[in-house]
Write a protein that holds these residues in place. Structure first.
Motif, short mmCIF file in Angstrom:
data_model
loop_
_atom_site.label_atom_id
_atom_site.label_comp_id
_atom_site.label_asym_id
_atom_site.label_seq_id
_atom_site.Cartn_x
_atom_site.Cartn_y
_atom_site.Cartn_z
N ASN A 13 0.82 -1.21 0.00
CA ASN A 13 0.00 0.00 0.00
C ASN A 13 0.85 1.27 0.00
N ARG A 14 2.07 1.18 0.52
CA ARG A 14 3.05 2.28 0.48
C ARG A 14 4.42 1.67 0.78
N LYS A 15 5.47 2.39 0.50
CA LYS A 15 6.82 1.88 0.74
C LYS A 15 6.94 1.40 2.18
N ASN A 16 7.43 0.18 2.33
CA ASN A 16 7.59 -0.47 3.64
C ASN A 16 6.29 -0.59 4.42
N GLY A 17 5.17 -0.53 3.72
CA GLY A 17 3.87 -0.64 4.37
C GLY A 17 3.37 -2.07 4.43
N ARG A 29 8.92 -10.91 6.88
CA ARG A 29 8.64 -9.64 6.21
C ARG A 29 9.89 -9.05 5.55
N ILE A 30 11.02 -9.08 6.23
CA ILE A 30 12.25 -8.49 5.69
C ILE A 30 12.65 -9.15 4.38
N LYS A 31 12.45 -10.45 4.26
CA LYS A 31 12.78 -11.17 3.03
C LYS A 31 11.85 -10.74 1.89
N LEU A 49 12.90 -8.88 -1.67
CA LEU A 49 12.47 -9.28 -3.01
C LEU A 49 11.95 -8.07 -3.79
N ILE A 50 11.11 -7.27 -3.14
CA ILE A 50 10.58 -6.07 -3.79
C ILE A 50 11.72 -5.14 -4.17
N GLU A 51 12.61 -4.86 -3.23
CA GLU A 51 13.66 -3.87 -3.48
C GLU A 51 14.68 -4.34 -4.52
#
Length: 95
Positions: free
Chosen positions: A12-16, A74-76, A80-82
């Protein structure tokens, strides 16, 4: 040969808030998320931006991968996104 499958991560937003899903029709499924056609998690939290996706040769393989991604911390998922999308753009518009 069966349909291709896609595994994807919405945000929904960066790091959201993140959501992991699977489909055989990526554009169609994303339009439904964007139009809030599904009651539930993605509608409640406004999770409708495509941050990451993978294409698989079958829906079965995509489902197997979805199950693995859902077990990731979550961090993994963020990694993947980044890796694929460092600017956290909505990849829907580049499909």
């Amino acid at each position: 040969m069966g349909k291709k499958g896609y595994t994807y991560i919405l945000f929904n937003r960066k790091n959201g808030t993140l959501y992991v899903g699977v489909t055989s029709d990526l554009k169609g499924r994303l339009l439904k998320h964007k139009n809030k056609d599904y009651d539930g998690f993605t509608k409640k939290y406004g999770v409708d931006k495509l941050g990451y996706f993978e294409e698989h040769t079958s829906v079965r393989l995509a489902i197997e991968r979805e199950k693995k991604l859902k077990r990731f911390h979550r961090i993994k998922k963020i990694e993947l996104i980044e890796h694929q999308n460092p600017e956290w753009k909505d990849l829907f518009f580049s499909l």
